[in-house]
Design a protein around this motif. Sequence first.
Motif, short mmCIF file in Angstrom:
data_model
loop_
_atom_site.label_atom_id
_atom_site.label_comp_id
_atom_site.label_asym_id
_atom_site.label_seq_id
_atom_site.Cartn_x
_atom_site.Cartn_y
_atom_site.Cartn_z
N HIS A 78 -52.96 16.73 -21.93
CA HIS A 78 -52.08 15.92 -23.08
C HIS A 78 -53.35 15.64 -24.00
N ILE A 79 -53.31 15.54 -25.22
CA ILE A 79 -53.78 15.02 -26.28
C ILE A 79 -53.11 13.93 -26.81
N LEU A 80 -53.44 12.63 -26.80
CA LEU A 80 -52.65 11.23 -27.27
C LEU A 80 -53.22 11.20 -28.67
N ASP A 81 -52.27 10.70 -29.49
CA ASP A 81 -52.62 10.01 -30.69
C ASP A 81 -51.76 8.77 -30.99
N SER A 82 -52.01 7.87 -32.03
CA SER A 82 -51.09 6.77 -32.63
C SER A 82 -50.03 7.57 -33.31
N GLY A 83 -48.71 7.17 -32.97
CA GLY A 83 -47.74 8.04 -33.64
C GLY A 83 -46.69 8.02 -32.95
N SER A 84 -45.63 9.05 -33.57
CA SER A 84 -44.58 9.53 -32.66
C SER A 84 -44.19 11.06 -33.04
N TRP A 85 -43.44 11.84 -32.39
CA TRP A 85 -42.77 12.96 -32.97
C TRP A 85 -41.19 12.50 -33.28
N ILE A 86 -40.99 12.65 -34.48
CA ILE A 86 -39.68 12.49 -35.09
C ILE A 86 -39.04 13.76 -35.95
N ASN A 87 -37.92 13.86 -35.28
CA ASN A 87 -37.24 15.22 -35.78
C ASN A 87 -37.99 16.46 -35.49
N GLY A 88 -38.74 16.51 -34.61
CA GLY A 88 -39.59 17.62 -34.40
C GLY A 88 -40.89 17.75 -35.06
N ASN A 89 -41.41 16.84 -35.55
CA ASN A 89 -42.30 16.96 -36.40
C ASN A 89 -43.51 15.44 -35.83
N GLN A 90 -44.81 16.15 -35.83
CA GLN A 90 -45.81 15.02 -35.51
C GLN A 90 -45.82 14.06 -36.62
N VAL A 91 -45.76 12.76 -36.44
CA VAL A 91 -46.00 11.65 -37.60
C VAL A 91 -47.12 10.82 -36.82
N PRO A 92 -48.24 11.12 -37.21
CA PRO A 92 -49.38 10.09 -36.96
C PRO A 92 -49.24 8.74 -37.84
N MET A 93 -49.47 7.59 -36.76
CA MET A 93 -49.48 6.49 -37.61
C MET A 93 -50.67 5.65 -37.50
N THR A 94 -51.22 4.75 -38.37
CA THR A 94 -51.84 3.80 -38.10
C THR A 94 -51.37 2.44 -38.19
N GLU A 95 -51.11 1.90 -37.04
CA GLU A 95 -50.34 0.57 -36.83
C GLU A 95 -51.28 -0.48 -36.72
N ALA A 96 -51.05 -1.49 -37.58
CA ALA A 96 -51.95 -2.88 -37.47
C ALA A 96 -51.91 -3.26 -36.35
N GLY A 97 -53.08 -3.70 -35.75
CA GLY A 97 -53.08 -4.46 -34.51
C GLY A 97 -53.10 -3.67 -33.39
N ALA A 98 -52.86 -2.29 -33.64
CA ALA A 98 -53.05 -1.43 -32.54
C ALA A 98 -54.47 -0.73 -32.02
N PRO A 99 -54.77 -0.54 -30.81
CA PRO A 99 -56.18 0.09 -30.76
C PRO A 99 -56.10 1.42 -31.38
N THR A 100 -57.05 1.97 -31.80
CA THR A 100 -57.28 3.31 -32.38
C THR A 100 -57.01 4.46 -31.16
N VAL A 101 -56.08 5.24 -31.06
CA VAL A 101 -55.70 6.38 -30.25
C VAL A 101 -55.68 7.66 -31.00
N LYS A 102 -57.02 8.24 -30.79
CA LYS A 102 -57.09 9.71 -31.52
C LYS A 102 -57.57 10.63 -30.62
N ASN A 103 -57.02 11.91 -30.51
CA ASN A 103 -57.33 12.95 -29.99
C ASN A 103 -58.01 12.54 -28.35
#
Length: 139
Positions: A78-103
Amino acid sequence: MNRKQRRILGILLAIFALGSIVLAGCSTQGTTTTTNGGGSGNCANGTVHTLVTTFQEPCVNVAKGSKLQVVPVVNSLHILDSGSWINGNQVPMTEAGAPTVKNVQLTSSTISIGPFTTAGTYHIFCTIHPNMNLTVIVN
């Protein structure tokens, strides 16, 4: 249409209706469950588990200042990132206050993400497995 044909048609309609209900119940697997903060009885507490292509729990409650533990139940990359899958598409997000999750790679060993220092709702997804979403609720 005679009585026998109406009876057969009625039986077929009943089978179709039952099948539709069963399919509707199965179609929600793998979707993201979100809550309105304050935690949820349906969410895990502090630790989530990964299966081959999904998170076992779609959401997790994490205490403010704590880390999220991600535990693989089976060996699967598994390769985890901040964000979500929405309607079958990856939508990376930078969410204020969240730790950075990238690769962040996960295969067979438990990992920690965080600490989560700000209360709120955050999102993590697996870039490899479509619709593998996790909602993190910090309170």
